[in-house]
Design an enzyme around this catalytic site. Sequence first.
Site, short mmCIF file in Angstrom:
data_model
loop_
_atom_site.label_atom_id
_atom_site.label_comp_id
_atom_site.label_asym_id
_atom_site.label_seq_id
_atom_site.Cartn_x
_atom_site.Cartn_y
_atom_site.Cartn_z
N HIS A 73 11.24 63.05 27.65
CA HIS A 73 10.03 63.49 28.34
C HIS A 73 8.93 63.85 27.35
O HIS A 73 9.18 64.30 26.23
CB HIS A 73 10.32 64.66 29.30
CG HIS A 73 10.78 65.93 28.67
ND1 HIS A 73 9.91 66.92 28.24
CD2 HIS A 73 12.02 66.42 28.44
CE1 HIS A 73 10.60 67.94 27.76
NE2 HIS A 73 11.88 67.67 27.86
N ASP A 75 6.20 65.98 28.08
CA ASP A 75 5.57 67.29 28.21
C ASP A 75 6.33 68.36 27.43
O ASP A 75 7.49 68.16 27.03
CB ASP A 75 5.47 67.69 29.68
CG ASP A 75 6.83 67.91 30.33
OD1 ASP A 75 7.73 67.07 30.12
OD2 ASP A 75 7.00 68.91 31.05
N ASP A 132 11.17 69.62 21.85
CA ASP A 132 11.62 69.45 23.23
C ASP A 132 10.44 68.91 24.04
O ASP A 132 9.65 69.69 24.56
CB ASP A 132 12.11 70.78 23.78
CG ASP A 132 12.58 70.73 25.21
OD1 ASP A 132 12.81 69.62 25.71
OD2 ASP A 132 12.72 71.80 25.83
N GLU A 166 8.73 67.12 32.98
CA GLU A 166 10.14 67.54 33.08
C GLU A 166 10.27 69.04 33.06
O GLU A 166 11.12 69.62 33.75
CB GLU A 166 10.95 66.91 31.94
CG GLU A 166 12.46 67.10 32.04
CD GLU A 166 12.98 68.36 31.37
OE1 GLU A 166 14.18 68.67 31.54
OE2 GLU A 166 12.19 69.05 30.67
N GLU A 167 9.44 69.70 32.26
CA GLU A 167 9.58 71.15 32.08
C GLU A 167 9.24 71.94 33.33
O GLU A 167 9.61 73.11 33.44
CB GLU A 167 8.68 71.61 30.92
CG GLU A 167 9.06 71.05 29.55
CD GLU A 167 10.35 71.61 29.01
OE1 GLU A 167 10.98 72.45 29.70
OE2 GLU A 167 10.76 71.21 27.90
N ASP A 189 17.47 64.68 25.04
CA ASP A 189 16.68 65.88 25.38
C ASP A 189 17.47 67.15 25.11
O ASP A 189 17.20 68.20 25.69
CB ASP A 189 16.27 65.80 26.86
CG ASP A 189 15.33 66.91 27.29
OD1 ASP A 189 14.67 67.49 26.41
OD2 ASP A 189 15.27 67.21 28.50
N HIS A 371 11.22 76.17 23.41
CA HIS A 371 10.35 77.02 24.24
C HIS A 371 10.01 78.32 23.52
O HIS A 371 9.87 79.37 24.14
CB HIS A 371 11.02 77.36 25.59
CG HIS A 371 11.34 76.19 26.44
ND1 HIS A 371 11.69 76.30 27.78
CD2 HIS A 371 11.37 74.85 26.17
CE1 HIS A 371 11.93 75.09 28.27
NE2 HIS A 371 11.74 74.20 27.30
#
Length: 395
Positions: A73, A75, A132, A166-167, A189, A371
């Site tokens: 992904h 994002d 990520d 995705e997030e 991922d 994150h």
Amino acid sequence: MNVTDRFLQYVSFGTNSDEKSESCPSTPGQLALGAALAKELKAIGLTDVEQDADGYVYGYLPGEGEALGLIAHMDTSPAVPGDHIKPRIVTYTGGVLELGASALSPVDYPFLADYIGQQLIVTDGTTLLGADDKAGVAEIVTLCEMLIAHPEIKHRPIAVCFTPDEEIGRGTDRFRVERFPAKEAYTVDGGELGEIEYENFNAASATVTVHGLNIHPGSAKNKMKNAALLLAEFIGLLPAAETPAHTEGYEGFFHLCEMSGDESSAEASYIIRDHDREKFEARKTLMAQTAEYMNQKYGPGTFTLQMTDSYYNMKEKLTGHMHLIRNAEAAMQKAGVTPQIVAIRGGTDGARLSYEGLPCPNLSTGGLNFHSIHEFIPIPAMEKMVEVLRHLVTL
């Protein structure tokens, strides 16, 4: 271009997703990165390359046999700033690693000792890094470029897709399974090098809304229903030890994400998680029973509860496709990487795709502290993952 240079190029795009946006992708930075990726895939020689109207980027690398899908992904998490990232490469020599506005300490992160002597890509301590999942994107594109440059390496056809959002749980909302030529795939991922994941949380979101009655505090006795206080009471009725800060492994939780309110109205947003489907359903039941109890206590309509399932444990759909796990283990062993079967305390695009008929376990990228302003990725881990993917498609 090597995987490191490619990754550094991708993180220059700010691609935080935005759950409050109704567009797809939810932020323009994802469209910009997707356009750059589509251009790059065409330039290195992939066929059937497309960035569709919803921002999904597809591509195809011909080969021999049945196609294998590789998905990542574009994002990044909206939980931490993701614009104007200032990455730098450092050689970690041990001890506290100063980032600038923050620091990585082995007291907080004992696993740093495993990376002494390695080159790490870190932030300046003000933003996330974006490994990520831009590391997964970089590893997939680097693999494709390498295979095109070495036609003597015989490999399966590779179907590529890079997804938006995705997030915020929308990564497969507009994924066109019928347009994707592979019947099985992997998301790239995951975190630490060696992880293979085919179990994830069952997940739901919940919004609790309290409708209060505000009266001047001087004459409020037996009349006021302070919505903020009632919400606090509701929160206190849920199990205090069943939160992310108190759980690990296969333990589920109730996670209070956001709350706001005053005397007249108040609202709280939760996510509900559990690997076990029965326990997951029991958690949703407890949430509903708590709202019902509060309505019995304070009057009908005082509390409203909205719950929506987000995704389910992919293990239920992968038990008949365990060759994907065995193949991933073999690929890692060929690359000199020790496989680690772990359960995801979260979810991936692969979880939802597995329920849409595309079996899709998850593989590591090599990154850590996702994150977070303390996110980093070892360069050797990214290089190893390119090697792992090469063995995977040439098995």
